[in-house]
Motif scaffolding. Structure first.
Motif, PDB file in Angstrom:
ATOM      1  N   HIS A  37      -3.432  29.305 -51.542  1.00 46.05           N
ATOM      2  CA  HIS A  37      -2.379  28.850 -50.633  1.00 46.05           C
ATOM      3  C   HIS A  37      -2.027  27.392 -50.918  1.00 46.05           C
ATOM      4  N   ALA A  38      -3.035  26.553 -51.132  1.00 45.89           N
ATOM      5  CA  ALA A  38      -2.799  25.140 -51.436  1.00 45.89           C
ATOM      6  C   ALA A  38      -2.082  24.985 -52.767  1.00 45.89           C
ATOM      7  N   GLN A  39      -2.442  25.783 -53.754  1.00 44.43           N
ATOM      8  CA  GLN A  39      -1.774  25.711 -55.058  1.00 44.43           C
ATOM      9  C   GLN A  39      -0.315  26.120 -54.950  1.00 44.43           C
ATOM     10  N   ARG A  40      -0.044  27.157 -54.165  1.00 43.42           N
ATOM     11  CA  ARG A  40       1.331  27.618 -53.983  1.00 43.42           C
ATOM     12  C   ARG A  40       2.169  26.554 -53.270  1.00 43.42           C
ATOM     13  N   ALA A  41       1.566  25.923 -52.254  1.00 42.50           N
ATOM     14  CA  ALA A  41       2.284  24.881 -51.519  1.00 42.50           C
ATOM     15  C   ALA A  41       2.558  23.689 -52.416  1.00 42.50           C
ATOM     16  N   ALA A  42       1.592  23.321 -53.250  1.00 43.40           N
ATOM     17  CA  ALA A  42       1.791  22.195 -54.160  1.00 43.40           C
ATOM     18  C   ALA A  42       2.867  22.502 -55.191  1.00 43.40           C
ATOM     19  N   ALA A  48       0.898  21.991 -47.193  1.00 42.51           N
ATOM     20  CA  ALA A  48       0.110  23.212 -47.025  1.00 42.51           C
ATOM     21  C   ALA A  48       0.206  23.666 -45.566  1.00 42.51           C
ATOM     22  N   GLY A  49       0.235  24.962 -45.353  1.00 39.06           N
ATOM     23  CA  GLY A  49       0.350  25.501 -44.002  1.00 39.06           C
ATOM     24  C   GLY A  49       1.773  25.867 -43.636  1.00 39.06           C
ATOM     25  N   THR A  50       2.721  25.568 -44.516  1.00 39.00           N
ATOM     26  CA  THR A  50       4.121  25.891 -44.236  1.00 39.00           C
ATOM     27  C   THR A  50       4.636  27.014 -45.143  1.00 39.00           C
ATOM     28  N   VAL A  51       3.777  27.517 -46.038  1.00 35.46           N
ATOM     29  CA  VAL A  51       4.168  28.576 -46.974  1.00 35.46           C
ATOM     30  C   VAL A  51       3.661  29.904 -46.456  1.00 35.46           C
ATOM     31  N   LYS A  52       4.527  30.903 -46.414  1.00 37.52           N
ATOM     32  CA  LYS A  52       4.109  32.235 -45.974  1.00 37.52           C
ATOM     33  C   LYS A  52       3.319  32.905 -47.069  1.00 37.52           C
ATOM     34  N   ARG A  53       2.282  33.657 -46.653  1.00 37.18           N
ATOM     35  CA  ARG A  53       1.504  34.423 -47.611  1.00 37.18           C
ATOM     36  C   ARG A  53       2.119  35.809 -47.750  1.00 37.18           C
ATOM     37  N   GLY A  54       2.109  36.325 -48.949  1.00 40.31           N
ATOM     38  CA  GLY A  54       2.618  37.678 -49.177  1.00 40.31           C
ATOM     39  C   GLY A  54       4.131  37.728 -49.041  1.00 40.31           C
ATOM     40  N   ARG A  55       4.615  38.894 -48.646  1.00 39.66           N
ATOM     41  CA  ARG A  55       6.057  39.072 -48.508  1.00 39.66           C
ATOM     42  C   ARG A  55       6.493  38.631 -47.130  1.00 39.66           C
TER      43      ARG A  55
END
Length: 56
Positions: A37-42, A48-55
């Motif tokens: 999740h942190a890598q995706r947000a970066a 971090a914490g503002t990106v939805k996981r999955g679809r």
């Protein structure tokens, strides 16, 4: 001569179940999820914490 249990009941009892995840495996899964999740947000350049996981 014959088994007392019904045919379907006997078959259902033989099927092996997956073992429940132990505490170490559960912790590892949580840490990996948070890291991804942190890598995706970066990568998206957002906090971090503002990106939805999955679809969505």
């Amino acid at each position: 001569m014959y088994a007392a249990a019904p045919y379907r009941g006997a078959v259902r009892a033989v099927i092996p179940r997956a073992p429940a995840a132990g505490p170490r495996a559960r912790l590892r899964a949580v840490l990996l999820r948070q890291w991804r999740h942190a890598q995706r947000a970066a990568a998206m350049n957002v906090p971090a914490g503002t990106v939805k996981r999955g679809r969505a």
